[in-house]
Design a protein around this motif. Structure first.
Motif, PDB file in Angstrom:
ATOM      1  N   ARG A 124      22.090   6.944  -8.821  1.00  0.00           N
ATOM      2  CA  ARG A 124      21.220   6.926 -10.002  1.00  0.00           C
ATOM      3  C   ARG A 124      20.450   5.621 -10.035  1.00  0.00           C
ATOM      4  NH1 ARG A 124      26.296   8.927 -11.758  1.00  0.00           N
ATOM      5  NH2 ARG A 124      26.205  11.143 -12.361  1.00  0.00           N
ATOM      6  N   ALA A 125      19.152   5.745 -10.217  1.00  0.00           N
ATOM      7  CA  ALA A 125      18.278   4.570 -10.297  1.00  0.00           C
ATOM      8  C   ALA A 125      17.870   4.344 -11.752  1.00  0.00           C
ATOM      9  CB  ALA A 125      17.046   4.763  -9.425  1.00  0.00           C
ATOM     10  N   TYR A 126      18.038   3.101 -12.220  1.00  0.00           N
ATOM     11  CA  TYR A 126      17.707   2.737 -13.593  1.00  0.00           C
ATOM     12  C   TYR A 126      16.643   1.641 -13.593  1.00  0.00           C
ATOM     13  CZ  TYR A 126      22.083   5.067 -14.931  1.00  0.00           C
ATOM     14  OH  TYR A 126      23.100   5.978 -15.130  1.00  0.00           O
ATOM     15  N   ILE A 127      15.715   1.734 -14.533  1.00  0.00           N
ATOM     16  CA  ILE A 127      14.769   0.663 -14.829  1.00  0.00           C
ATOM     17  C   ILE A 127      14.960   0.295 -16.295  1.00  0.00           C
ATOM     18  CG2 ILE A 127      12.340  -0.027 -14.968  1.00  0.00           C
ATOM     19  CD1 ILE A 127      11.713   2.012 -12.809  1.00  0.00           C
ATOM     20  N   ASP A 128      15.375  -0.944 -16.532  1.00  0.00           N
ATOM     21  CA  ASP A 128      15.641  -1.397 -17.910  1.00  0.00           C
ATOM     22  C   ASP A 128      16.603  -0.436 -18.607  1.00  0.00           C
ATOM     23  OD1 ASP A 128      13.919  -3.543 -17.552  1.00  0.00           O
ATOM     24  OD2 ASP A 128      12.185  -2.376 -18.232  1.00  0.00           O
ATOM     25  N   ASP A 129      17.675  -0.080 -17.907  1.00  0.00           N
ATOM     26  CA  ASP A 129      18.724   0.796 -18.439  1.00  0.00           C
ATOM     27  C   ASP A 129      18.261   2.226 -18.712  1.00  0.00           C
ATOM     28  OD1 ASP A 129      20.683  -1.161 -18.334  1.00  0.00           O
ATOM     29  OD2 ASP A 129      20.139  -1.931 -20.328  1.00  0.00           O
ATOM     30  N   GLU A 130      17.050   2.558 -18.288  1.00  0.00           N
ATOM     31  CA  GLU A 130      16.571   3.932 -18.443  1.00  0.00           C
ATOM     32  C   GLU A 130      16.678   4.640 -17.103  1.00  0.00           C
ATOM     33  OE1 GLU A 130      12.545   6.490 -19.538  1.00  0.00           O
ATOM     34  OE2 GLU A 130      12.640   4.362 -20.033  1.00  0.00           O
ATOM     35  N   LEU A 131      17.357   5.798 -17.086  1.00  0.00           N
ATOM     36  CA  LEU A 131      17.544   6.553 -15.847  1.00  0.00           C
ATOM     37  C   LEU A 131      16.210   7.106 -15.384  1.00  0.00           C
ATOM     38  CD1 LEU A 131      19.555   7.736 -13.766  1.00  0.00           C
ATOM     39  CD2 LEU A 131      19.770   9.735 -15.268  1.00  0.00           C
ATOM     40  N   THR A 132      15.813   6.744 -14.165  1.00  0.00           N
ATOM     41  CA  THR A 132      14.535   7.224 -13.656  1.00  0.00           C
ATOM     42  C   THR A 132      14.695   8.287 -12.569  1.00  0.00           C
ATOM     43  OG1 THR A 132      12.438   6.534 -12.701  1.00  0.00           O
ATOM     44  CG2 THR A 132      14.375   5.372 -11.939  1.00  0.00           C
ATOM     45  N   ASP A 133      15.853   8.297 -11.882  1.00  0.00           N
ATOM     46  CA  ASP A 133      16.052   9.316 -10.854  1.00  0.00           C
ATOM     47  C   ASP A 133      17.536   9.438 -10.541  1.00  0.00           C
ATOM     48  OD1 ASP A 133      15.422  11.292  -9.037  1.00  0.00           O
ATOM     49  OD2 ASP A 133      14.892   9.925  -7.425  1.00  0.00           O
ATOM     50  N   GLU A 134      17.920  10.652 -10.091  1.00  0.00           N
ATOM     51  CA  GLU A 134      19.289  10.918  -9.636  1.00  0.00           C
ATOM     52  C   GLU A 134      19.223  11.746  -8.377  1.00  0.00           C
ATOM     53  OE1 GLU A 134      22.472  11.980 -12.473  1.00  0.00           O
ATOM     54  OE2 GLU A 134      22.780  13.759 -11.218  1.00  0.00           O
ATOM     55  N   TYR A 135      19.954  11.313  -7.364  1.00  0.00           N
ATOM     56  CA  TYR A 135      19.933  11.952  -6.044  1.00  0.00           C
ATOM     57  C   TYR A 135      21.380  12.200  -5.629  1.00  0.00           C
ATOM     58  CZ  TYR A 135      18.415  12.552  -1.107  1.00  0.00           C
ATOM     59  OH  TYR A 135      18.142  13.033   0.154  1.00  0.00           O
ATOM     60  N   SER A 136      21.688  13.448  -5.261  1.00  0.00           N
ATOM     61  CA  SER A 136      23.051  13.800  -4.863  1.00  0.00           C
ATOM     62  C   SER A 136      23.073  14.168  -3.386  1.00  0.00           C
ATOM     63  CB  SER A 136      23.565  14.960  -5.709  1.00  0.00           C
ATOM     64  OG  SER A 136      24.875  15.320  -5.331  1.00  0.00           O
ATOM     65  N   ALA A 137      23.947  13.511  -2.632  1.00  0.00           N
ATOM     66  CA  ALA A 137      24.071  13.785  -1.199  1.00  0.00           C
ATOM     67  C   ALA A 137      25.495  14.211  -0.877  1.00  0.00           C
ATOM     68  CB  ALA A 137      23.699  12.532  -0.391  1.00  0.00           C
ATOM     69  N   GLY A 138      25.659  15.419  -0.329  1.00  0.00           N
ATOM     70  CA  GLY A 138      26.970  15.873   0.104  1.00  0.00           C
ATOM     71  C   GLY A 138      27.339  15.245   1.433  1.00  0.00           C
ATOM     72  N   PHE A 139      28.630  14.980   1.634  1.00  0.00           N
ATOM     73  CA  PHE A 139      29.103  14.442   2.897  1.00  0.00           C
ATOM     74  C   PHE A 139      30.576  14.775   3.068  1.00  0.00           C
ATOM     75  CE2 PHE A 139      30.134  11.155  -0.139  1.00  0.00           C
ATOM     76  CZ  PHE A 139      31.300  10.564   0.324  1.00  0.00           C
ATOM     77  N   GLY A 140      31.075  14.576   4.265  1.00  0.00           N
ATOM     78  CA  GLY A 140      32.488  14.795   4.544  1.00  0.00           C
ATOM     79  C   GLY A 140      33.088  13.563   5.187  1.00  0.00           C
ATOM     80  N   ILE A 141      34.339  13.335   4.939  1.00  0.00           N
ATOM     81  CA  ILE A 141      35.045  12.191   5.525  1.00  0.00           C
ATOM     82  C   ILE A 141      35.835  12.699   6.717  1.00  0.00           C
ATOM     83  CG2 ILE A 141      36.764  10.398   5.121  1.00  0.00           C
ATOM     84  CD1 ILE A 141      35.997  10.481   2.158  1.00  0.00           C
ATOM     85  N   ARG A 142      35.398  12.309   7.910  1.00  0.00           N
ATOM     86  CA  ARG A 142      36.090  12.758   9.117  1.00  0.00           C
ATOM     87  C   ARG A 142      35.826  11.779  10.246  1.00  0.00           C
ATOM     88  NH1 ARG A 142      31.851  12.344  11.525  1.00  0.00           N
ATOM     89  NH2 ARG A 142      30.174  13.849  11.738  1.00  0.00           N
ATOM     90  N   ASP A 143      36.707  11.784  11.241  1.00  0.00           N
ATOM     91  CA  ASP A 143      36.622  10.877  12.380  1.00  0.00           C
ATOM     92  C   ASP A 143      36.423  11.697  13.644  1.00  0.00           C
ATOM     93  OD1 ASP A 143      37.079   8.146  13.650  1.00  0.00           O
ATOM     94  OD2 ASP A 143      38.620   9.344  14.652  1.00  0.00           O
ATOM     95  N   ILE A 144      35.411  11.331  14.442  1.00  0.00           N
ATOM     96  CA  ILE A 144      35.181  12.022  15.708  1.00  0.00           C
ATOM     97  C   ILE A 144      35.193  11.016  16.850  1.00  0.00           C
ATOM     98  CG2 ILE A 144      33.882  13.932  14.707  1.00  0.00           C
ATOM     99  CD1 ILE A 144      31.310  12.525  15.646  1.00  0.00           C
ATOM    100  N   LYS A 145      35.655  11.465  18.016  1.00  0.00           N
ATOM    101  CA  LYS A 145      35.693  10.607  19.197  1.00  0.00           C
ATOM    102  C   LYS A 145      35.634  11.476  20.445  1.00  0.00           C
ATOM    103  CE  LYS A 145      39.590   8.675  20.481  1.00  0.00           C
ATOM    104  NZ  LYS A 145      40.788   7.793  20.573  1.00  0.00           N
ATOM    105  N   PHE A 146      34.798  11.074  21.406  1.00  0.00           N
ATOM    106  CA  PHE A 146      34.733  11.729  22.713  1.00  0.00           C
ATOM    107  C   PHE A 146      35.205  10.734  23.762  1.00  0.00           C
ATOM    108  CE2 PHE A 146      31.799  14.194  20.211  1.00  0.00           C
ATOM    109  CZ  PHE A 146      31.868  15.484  20.717  1.00  0.00           C
ATOM    110  N   THR A 147      36.072  11.183  24.670  1.00  0.00           N
ATOM    111  CA  THR A 147      36.577  10.309  25.726  1.00  0.00           C
ATOM    112  C   THR A 147      36.297  10.925  27.090  1.00  0.00           C
ATOM    113  OG1 THR A 147      38.786  11.298  25.897  1.00  0.00           O
ATOM    114  CG2 THR A 147      38.449   9.633  24.169  1.00  0.00           C
ATOM    115  N   GLY A 148      36.318  10.075  28.127  1.00  0.00           N
ATOM    116  CA  GLY A 148      36.039  10.543  29.475  1.00  0.00           C
ATOM    117  C   GLY A 148      37.193  11.251  30.140  1.00  0.00           C
ATOM    118  N   ASP A 149      38.406  11.067  29.638  1.00  0.00           N
ATOM    119  CA  ASP A 149      39.559  11.682  30.302  1.00  0.00           C
ATOM    120  C   ASP A 149      40.258  12.747  29.475  1.00  0.00           C
ATOM    121  OD1 ASP A 149      40.402   9.855  28.433  1.00  0.00           O
ATOM    122  OD2 ASP A 149      41.928   8.927  29.711  1.00  0.00           O
ATOM    123  N   GLU A 150      40.103  12.677  28.140  1.00  0.00           N
ATOM    124  CA  GLU A 150      40.829  13.635  27.292  1.00  0.00           C
ATOM    125  C   GLU A 150      39.924  14.437  26.360  1.00  0.00           C
ATOM    126  OE1 GLU A 150      45.107  12.205  26.249  1.00  0.00           O
ATOM    127  OE2 GLU A 150      43.758  10.500  25.871  1.00  0.00           O
ATOM    128  N   GLY A 151      38.622  14.291  26.497  1.00  0.00           N
ATOM    129  CA  GLY A 151      37.722  15.139  25.746  1.00  0.00           C
ATOM    130  C   GLY A 151      37.511  14.713  24.309  1.00  0.00           C
TER     131      GLY A 151
END
Length: 772
Positions: A277-304
């Motif tokens: 939420r973006a505020y100018i002088d305590d007045e809300l000027t915009d709200e933006y919602s972004a979905g995301f997931g919490i996860r860990d990924i890794k690629f290796t040369g020997d185990e994929g």
């Protein structure tokens, strides 16, 4: 405050271009597009009303080989000798120009806001006009268009947007459709607003702890002092973290540490939201919602590949964005239907071959737990193509389903050249600048397409391959070990691999009909899928993507006309499983699978080869109670009983594990068609996928039934399309009359309330289906 309005309803459409002279000043004077369909005053009353997404090419009638200025013989695909020109490759449907117009009202109080018209995708070479003014020209059919029309609006009055889509050209060698085939929106924001939010995570999967970084870009043309407040919302809807920053620049990074997080995973795809939420002088000027997931990924040369700390073999498919009866204009719900079908088979990954997908597909993959290889259209460092790459990465980098980016596919003319290596380097650098949390790959082909010979020295592709985070290979599985030995530390993946290939329900190859039997041992594709899956089993291979999850319009290999669609799919155009779907289900899932084919109809004395896909230790086969013996099943294998003498009755298979009978499958000889039964194959929101099945009097599907069916609709319901999985069916996509193909057909409808769907067929009983 931000307001996003769907603009999908109520467009006017005209097929064909306008060639009459325009205002001679149109190319030199602003606002002078006022004499054709670009103008406010143009009379479009005779144009057809359509809703978008809309594909106008699929509405045409398939035509055999044709040549025109856009489709000549020289455009043949080298590796597909049966496909003699781009018209055939594109599904034998005539391409054209389409015009769209829409009127919309903007109230006077919106003056001072920023007004943006958003197109998620127009195929292709589109020109956009608003109120007699030219707005934008966009070449690609696969990336979105955000048109800032603030200056052009008639505030407090009517506005007209006009779109010209020229689908005669091509970006690919497959069916691509035409028109405004993805969603459209009108977005209103304050002049000071949030442009984009990028959320990245550093995760400790064992401790369920994560550091969340939120990068927010703000359009602050007024140089206002902004206070940015960001809240993290967990999957239950509770706030679990908050950050506050005084914004002194147009970009700010915030971070928060969370414990006890719910990880995004294949079977538990938990989604969080960052609400900025973006505020100018305590007045809300915009709200933006972004979905995301919490996860860990890794690629290796020997185990994929590792997801959240555990080894996961990628069991993926490639897929095009079209479906039977619909073309490329797919409702969001059809993407859900298709992804669910893939997950039921055991598939865990999807390659967006060979272009950026619609954003709704990624939403579905986030929600259902499907990994994604996100692919740009072309290996190119031309400004236009880098712009398309940047758009894809910026748009898609919050999706937890996206685990890698692909910068190209089988770039035969450049993958062995120094120019190609430099181009790849520029693209990789651009991706990493925008998103350094995901690896980059590419579909390399160790085959010289131009000279039709193998690339002998693997180092010839090293200019590109060594720069990639993951070396990606299309086919040539006999070379993978060689590459791994040369570059043992580099992760590897099969970006594209062949599969069994066949026509659903066909057990006799009839080339003149474009039908290929999965049991045809004279074909190179016979049982090839088993070999290809085994090739991806070494631990250094992260996995593979099969070509393809579904049949698709265009690329009718191995047969051209009368075939107009491919036969590579594990499922047909409708999403109905072919026999070899069960091979993957047997070895990709923990479910007990026992599938026997072909059907048990025929002529007495006829010889049949019977195949079994199963995951039991042993399988016994019997005809009318007489055992034909027990055979042992190898891991990742299949079984075959050759030259079985057919006699009417039943074919019974029994699956044993550790000597215990666990499952039986019985296939019986059917009688002649007696009835057509409708069932709801899938329903979500206002979309219903209806299966039509031709049965005998005993309720068994008649496996070779081809009765003509008529779908009759009553109530607040619209037929979107019909199909049957026959690659050589030339019935119009939106026809309510469709022959069954090997006992099945499909109708897709949109309904607004109670709807009744009835099927009629001469000489057969028909039953109605009520949808509410």
């Amino acid at each position: 405050m931000r307001e996003t309005i769907s603009m999908d309803k109520g467009w006017k459409f005209h097929l064909g271009d306008f060639t009459e002279p325009r205002n001679r000043w149109a190319w030199g004077k602003s606002g002078s597009w006022n004499q054709g369909p670009e103008s406010i005053g143009f009379d479009d009353s005779a144009w057809r009303e359509v809703d978008v997404p809309h594909d106008f090419v699929i509405e045409g009638e398939p035509q055999p080989y044709m040549v025109n200025e856009f489709n000549d013989k020289d455009n043949a695909i080298p590796e597909m000798q049966s496909v003699n020109n781009m018209h055939t490759t594109a599904g034998s449907l005539v391409k054209n120009v389409g015009w769209y117009r829409k009127r919309f009202y903007i109230p006077g109080e919106d003056k001072g806001k920023r007004i943006v018209f958003i197109f998620d995708g127009i195929y292709r070479d589109s020109s956009i006009f608003v109120n007699n003014f030219f707005v934008e020209k966009h070449l690609s059919g696969y990336t979105g268009i955000h048109c800032d029309i603030t200056d052009l609006i008639n505030y407090g009055g009517d506005n007209v947007i006009s779109v010209r889509a020229d689908a005669r050209g091509a970006e690919g060698w497959f069916y691509e459709g035409g028109g405004i085939y993805r969603h459209t929106y009108l977005q209103k924001t304050a002049k000071v607003h949030i442009d984009h939010v990028f959320v990245s995570c550093e995760v400790d999967p064992e401790r369920l702890a994560a550091k969340i970084k939120v990068k927010t870009e703000v359009d602050n043309g007024q140089s206002a002092r902004i206070r940015l407040v960001t809240e993290i919302i967990n999957p239950d809807g509770d706030g679990v973290g908050a950050m506050q920053t005084e914004l002194l620049d147009e970009c700010v990074e915030q971070e928060v540490h969370l414990s006890g997080v719910s990880l995004w995973d294949l079977d538990a795809p938990h989604m969080y939201r960052a609400v900025c939420r973006a505020y100018i002088d305590d007045e809300l000027t915009d709200e933006y919602s972004a979905g995301f997931g919490i996860r860990d990924i890794k690629f290796t040369g020997d185990e994929g590949f590792f997801l959240n700390g555990r080894s996961v073999k990628i069991k993926g498919v490639c897929a095009h964005q079209n479906h039977g009866g619909l073309g490329t204009a797919l409702p969001d719900e059809i993407y859900t239907y298709r992804i669910q079908k893939l997950k039921e088979m055991g598939c865990n990954a999807y390659r967006t071959s060979h272009y950026p997908p619609t954003p709704e597909l990624l939403d579905v993959c986030d929600r259902l737990g499907m990994l994604v290889m996100d692919e740009t259209r072309l290996l190119s460092s031309a400004r236009e193509d880098l712009t398309q790459l940047e758009f894809m990465v910026r748009r898609d980098r919050n999706h937890p389903s996206v685990i890698m980016y692909s910068i190209g596919n089988e770039e035969a003319q450049s993958q062995t050249t120094p120019q190609g290596a430099r181009i790849a380097g520029t693209m990789i650098e651009r991706v990493r600048k925008l998103d350094d949390t995901r690896p980059v790959t590419m579909g390399l082909l160790m085959w010289d397409l131009a000279n039709k010979r193998p690339i002998e020295d693997i180092s010839d592709i090293a200019g590109i391959s060594e720069q990639l985070d993951i070396a990606g290979f299309n086919y040539q599985d006999h070379r993978w070990q060689e590459y791994h030995e040369r570059y043992p530390k580099q992760p590897m993946i099969c970006t594209e691999q062949g599969t069994f290939k066949s026509t659903r329900g066909c057990y006799n190859t009839e080339a003149e009909k474009g039908h290929l039997a999965v049991t045809d041992k004279t074909e190179s594709s016979y049982m090839k899928g088993a070999q290809q899956w085994r090739a991806a089993k070494p631990p250094y291979m992260s996995g593979l993507f099969l070509w393809t999850g579904f049949d698709y319009y265009g690329e009718p290999s191995p047969y051209a006309w009368p075939a107009t669609s491919s036969q590579f799919g594990i499922m047909d155009l409708c999403g109905y499983p072919k026999d070899f779907y069960y091979y993957y289900k047997a070895w990709w899932t923990d479910e007990e699978v026992l599938h026997v084919f072909p059907h048990w109809n025929g002529e007495p004395g006829e010889r049949k080869d019977v195949h079994v896909f199963a995951n039991f230790d042993e399988v016994e086969l019997a005809v009318n109670g007489r055992s034909l013996g027990i055979k042992k099943m190898e891991t990742d294998g299949y079984l075959e009983w050759e030259h079985i003498t057919y006699e009417p009755g039943e074919l019974r298979a029994k699956g044993y594990r550790d000597g215990v009978l666990l499952k039986e499958e019985i296939i019986r000889t059917t009688e002649s068609p007696y009835r057509v039964v409708l069932s709801l194959d899938y329903q979500e929101n206002d979309i219903a996928v209806i299966k039509a099945e031709v049965q005998d009097e005993q309720g068994l599907r008649v496996p070779d039934a081809g009765n003509e069916l008529m779908f009759v609709l009553e109530g607040e319901v619209e037929l979107l399309g019909t199909a049957n999985g026959d690659p050589s069916d030339h019935t119009l996509a939106h026809s309510s009359v469709r022959k069954a193909f090997n006992g099945l057909a499909q109708a897709i409808v949109r309904f607004g309330g109670r709807a009744v769907v009835t099927v009629r067929s001469d000489g057969l009983e028909g039953k109605e289906l009520v949808i509410e």
